[in-house]
Design an enzyme around this catalytic site. Structure first.
Site, PDB file in Angstrom:
ATOM      1  N   ARG A  43     -14.094   2.640  -1.395  1.00 41.35           N
ATOM      2  CA  ARG A  43     -13.357   2.628  -0.125  1.00 41.35           C
ATOM      3  C   ARG A  43     -12.922   4.032   0.308  1.00 41.35           C
ATOM      4  O   ARG A  43     -11.748   4.373   0.304  1.00 41.35           O
ATOM      5  CB  ARG A  43     -12.143   1.695  -0.184  1.00 41.35           C
ATOM      6  CG  ARG A  43     -12.482   0.257  -0.531  1.00 41.35           C
ATOM      7  CD  ARG A  43     -11.240  -0.620  -0.543  1.00 41.35           C
ATOM      8  NE  ARG A  43     -11.559  -1.996  -0.945  1.00 41.35           N
ATOM      9  CZ  ARG A  43     -10.659  -2.977  -1.061  1.00 41.35           C
ATOM     10  NH1 ARG A  43      -9.382  -2.719  -0.803  1.00 41.35           N
ATOM     11  NH2 ARG A  43     -11.033  -4.178  -1.419  1.00 41.35           N
ATOM     12  N   ASP A  67       0.834  -1.202   0.000  1.00 43.72           N
ATOM     13  CA  ASP A  67       0.000   0.000   0.000  1.00 43.72           C
ATOM     14  C   ASP A  67       0.873   1.257   0.000  1.00 43.72           C
ATOM     15  O   ASP A  67       2.049   1.214   0.357  1.00 43.72           O
ATOM     16  CB  ASP A  67      -0.875   0.023   1.251  1.00 43.72           C
ATOM     17  CG  ASP A  67      -1.763  -1.209   1.357  1.00 43.72           C
ATOM     18  OD1 ASP A  67      -2.456  -1.525   0.375  1.00 43.72           O
ATOM     19  OD2 ASP A  67      -1.752  -1.850   2.427  1.00 43.72           O
TER      20      ASP A  67
END
Length: 328
Positions: free
Chosen positions: A214, A127
């Site tokens: 998200r 990430d």
């Protein structure tokens, strides 16, 4: 973006002021990260300035208290740098850019990350910012700019900011999320309820635009949204509750998703957003603009927030938040 003198006067009484290069001696001042003794990062330790990836890795590698100032410029690679406990990582104005280089907090606590631009971190690396671990507590992310692009399929990059495995006492403030399929995930898997049950996260004064989904997606825990504040559950009193506060959502898809969680979503503005609030969890939606459709049920009992905060006038959110979120 210019604001009137009257508007600026009002903002000064309601919202924290955003600095250029953030003060290295500033502790977290908003949301869940202010609890559990507060989040101080490397305050009290030496301050070092670094201008290379090798020096950055070295300065962040141990658990000794240290303030690490990263020189402005562009740093490229294909990796994720781990951050040790008791660190403040602060980008010097106008904010250094990490291209293809992510940051990871793995089973470490008391960390501050401010004024960094992170982009195009490949999924094979991880990430853009990943926070993970059942022992992780007191993390503050502030004045960051997180992005990739929408030119590849949804799995070419991973999340911009994922918080997993029961992390507690986290605040995400004044951060810009944009140009990405997957924004921010709290709780990594529907099958990991044994760990992903006690999240306490605040998202405040954040700016989300051109995101597919998200923003964030919240499994199991609790949250509140206002000025882009995300807060998790009242860990001491009620499990699995959260807070999202005063944020601005623009030109995006599925925004806030409560997946088995309890959220308070407050004082946010949604503009051209396909699904502002959804999920099979519950959401206390309070004084939002453009927050329809909202398919989540209200919470019973309602979500309780254990810290003090202020709300910004909804009319000011679309100007104030984009002008102040991100690097400076």
């Amino acid at each position: 973006m210019k604001l009137s003198i009257i508007a600026l006067s009002l903002l000064s009484t309601l919202a924290p002021l955003v600095d250029a290069t953030p003060s290295p001696n500033q502790a977290a001042y908003l949301g869940w990260a202010t609890l559990n003794g507060g989040t101080k990062g490397g305050i009290g330790g030496p301050t070092v300035t670094v201008s290379s990836l090798a020096a950055l890795k070295s300065a962040l590698s141990d658990d000794t208290s240290r303030i690490v100032m990263l020189a402005a410029g562009s740093y490229t690679g294909n990796e994720v740098i781990k951050i040790g406990a008791n660190k403040s990582l602060i980008g010097i104005s106008p904010g250094p850019s990490l291209v293809g280089i992510g940051l990871r907090v793995l089973e470490k606590s008391n960390i501050i990350i401010r004024n960094l631009k992170i982009s195009k971190v490949l999924a094979e690396a991880g990430d853009a910012i990943g926070i993970q671990g059942t022992t992780v507590k007191n993390i503050w992310i502030d004045q960051c700019d997180l992005s990739s692009d929408m030119d590849h399929d949804k799995d070419y990059y991973d999340g911009l900011l994922d918080i997993t495995h029961g992390v507690q006492f986290v605040s995400i403030t004044y951060t810009k999320f944009h140009d990405q399929w997957k924004g921010s995930l709290v709780g990594h898997s529907d099958s990991n309820g044994s760990e992903d049950t006690v999240f306490t996260v605040t998202y405040a004064y954040n700016y989300w635009y051109n995101i597919n989904s998200r923003m964030p997606s919240f499994r199991f825990g609790t949250g509140k949204k206002q000025f882009l504040i995300f807060t998790k559950q009242l860990i001491y009193f009620l499990a699995l509750e959260g807070h999202i506060l005063n944020s601005y959502f623009l030109d995006s898809g599925d925004a806030i998703n409560a997946r088995g969680s309890r959220l308070r979503v407050e004082n946010n503005v949604f503009s051209n957003v396909k699904a502002p609030i959804s999920g099979d969890g519950c959401v206390d939606a309070v004084n939002n603009l453009g927050a329809t459709p909202n398919t989540a049920l209200p919470c019973n009992p309602p979500v309780l927030i254990p810290y003090s905060y202020t709300t910004l006038s909804l009319s000011l959110v679309p100007s104030y938040v984009p002008a102040n979120a991100g690097t400076h």
